[in-house]
Design an enzyme around this catalytic site. Sequence first.
Site, PDB file in Angstrom:
ATOM      1  N   LYS A  56      -6.497 -17.341  12.208  1.00 44.94           N
ATOM      2  CA  LYS A  56      -5.232 -17.631  11.984  1.00 44.94           C
ATOM      3  C   LYS A  56      -5.269 -18.264  10.635  1.00 44.94           C
ATOM      4  O   LYS A  56      -5.518 -17.981   8.937  1.00 44.94           O
ATOM      5  CB  LYS A  56      -3.710 -17.270  11.658  1.00 44.94           C
ATOM      6  CG  LYS A  56      -3.375 -16.130  12.888  1.00 44.94           C
ATOM      7  CD  LYS A  56      -1.624 -15.888  13.271  1.00 44.94           C
ATOM      8  CE  LYS A  56      -1.983 -14.601  14.240  1.00 44.94           C
ATOM      9  NZ  LYS A  56      -0.401 -14.603  14.344  1.00 44.94           N
ATOM     10  N   ASP A  92       2.555 -10.450   9.544  1.00 42.00           N
ATOM     11  CA  ASP A  92       3.370 -10.750  11.150  1.00 42.00           C
ATOM     12  C   ASP A  92       4.765 -11.220  10.092  1.00 42.00           C
ATOM     13  O   ASP A  92       5.666 -11.590  10.535  1.00 42.00           O
ATOM     14  CB  ASP A  92       2.936 -12.406  11.271  1.00 42.00           C
ATOM     15  CG  ASP A  92       2.000 -12.239  12.082  1.00 42.00           C
ATOM     16  OD1 ASP A  92       1.767 -11.528  12.311  1.00 42.00           O
ATOM     17  OD2 ASP A  92       0.748 -13.576  12.361  1.00 42.00           O
ATOM     18  N   GLY A 119       1.332 -21.513  13.242  1.00 42.64           N
ATOM     19  CA  GLY A 119       1.037 -20.136  12.583  1.00 42.64           C
ATOM     20  C   GLY A 119       2.466 -19.736  12.468  1.00 42.64           C
ATOM     21  O   GLY A 119       2.983 -19.295  11.520  1.00 42.64           O
ATOM     22  N   TYR A 196       6.725 -11.450  23.818  1.00 46.46           N
ATOM     23  CA  TYR A 196       7.134 -10.014  24.632  1.00 46.46           C
ATOM     24  C   TYR A 196       6.860  -9.444  25.603  1.00 46.46           C
ATOM     25  O   TYR A 196       6.781  -8.513  25.742  1.00 46.46           O
ATOM     26  CB  TYR A 196       6.816  -9.296  23.163  1.00 46.46           C
ATOM     27  CG  TYR A 196       5.658  -9.264  23.113  1.00 46.46           C
ATOM     28  CD1 TYR A 196       4.661 -10.065  21.882  1.00 46.46           C
ATOM     29  CD2 TYR A 196       4.416  -8.959  24.090  1.00 46.46           C
ATOM     30  CE1 TYR A 196       3.204 -10.420  22.380  1.00 46.46           C
ATOM     31  CE2 TYR A 196       2.942  -9.108  23.984  1.00 46.46           C
ATOM     32  CZ  TYR A 196       2.430 -10.086  22.964  1.00 46.46           C
ATOM     33  OH  TYR A 196       0.646  -9.731  22.439  1.00 46.46           O
ATOM     34  N   GLY A 217      10.198 -10.298  21.275  1.00 46.41           N
ATOM     35  CA  GLY A 217       8.991 -10.067  20.273  1.00 46.41           C
ATOM     36  C   GLY A 217       8.454  -8.698  20.267  1.00 46.41           C
ATOM     37  O   GLY A 217       7.016  -8.712  19.009  1.00 46.41           O
TER      38      GLY A 217
END
Length: 413
Positions: A56, A92, A119, A196, A217
């Site tokens: 990222k 995000d 990140g 998640y 998530g």
Amino acid sequence: MQYGCIAEHLGHSFSARIHRELGDYPYELCELAPDTLGAFMNAHDFCGINVTIPYKEAVIPYLHALDAGAEAIGAVNTVVNRAGKLYGYNTDFYGLSALIARIGLDLCGKKVAILGTGGTSRTAAAVARAAKAKTVLRVSRQTKAGTCTYEELCRDHADTEILINTTPVGMYPRLEGTPVALSHFPQLAGVVDAVYNPLRSKLILEAKKRGIPAEGGLYMLVAQAVRASELFFDKAYPADTVTRVFETLQREMQSIVLVGMPASGKSTVGAHLARSMGRSFLDIDAMIVERAGKSIPAIFSEEGEMAFRDLESAVIRETIAPGTGLVIATGGGAILREENVEALRQNGRLYFLDRPLEALLPTEDRPLASSAEAIRALYAVREPIYRACADACIPGAGSVEEVANLIEQEWNT
Ligand code: S3P
């Protein structure tokens, strides 16, 4: 590649599944070794990509322009190729903001602790600042400039009001852990977990048990993908798209778990339901018998109930498969251990098959239910436990087909 996601390892990614819900465009998962990232980015051989761990930040030098949000955060998860020029975005930020809004949290004036310093943690800090949080703490396992340690968090920041977990603690396959004990924070008003898989991490279950608004998530994952797709195609999706796709995926990933008394029909109804819904069926008792290499009465008589219960807990822990919604029939006593209920709840919705006491017939196969008196005594103790742990109670007096239909109806509402 036209559209897709790049990462070093992508085994766990649900992105392709989400993009398939959004439209008829090819979306590939592409694993890149670190020494091939430069060549991939310089080739410009894609229309739009998502970027995940650990690239990222690493993709930024290859971009021609960064949007303000991505620049402020210092991380990019979406790159769009417009006429040979690469534009970087951070969707995000949008995803996490959407998740926070979904559970109705207002971060304005609050003390927010963000667990982890990677990140996603930087994105979470930007979201908290944009929402005008009073204090934003980033919590690290090591002593690092600009962060506090877990010890300091628990000792000096007991007045934390919002907790956001951006670490992988609690993620499949290590489902047991929580990054921090919530008992340290009596003023908690919300818990968000970027994890998640499972749908509900241990942290989320613990928060819900305390009556604190909490959510995992998946909604964030879907929301960031929807925003990325909008950027890929320069279009806007209808307002309910994130919720629609989230609900579809959650249903697909979540298991239907049947709990209830011995002889209440969990195995027969479960097998029928699995067939009619096109799902795989797991029978915990059958798995125990296979694992032990002997019948349930033999396990009870040769090793005792405790050994049976330990085996039952181990088998249950292993059934929490990622991303595949199953139908699971549990043994009548599985709910006696809170750890079993929690494990089943992480990816499952629990249904109590409420078959009337008179219809529960004794059987030699079940050491604890081999006489009418034994069943009556078990029922008196357990009926309130089944009711309390279930997400839904299904009247179990009808035929196998009728009971399975009732479950399917409840599932689809
Ligand atoms: C038990 C129920 C049985 C089996 C074992 C213990 C119980 O499963 O797990 O005999 O404690 O009620 P069924 O509910 O499928 O009969």
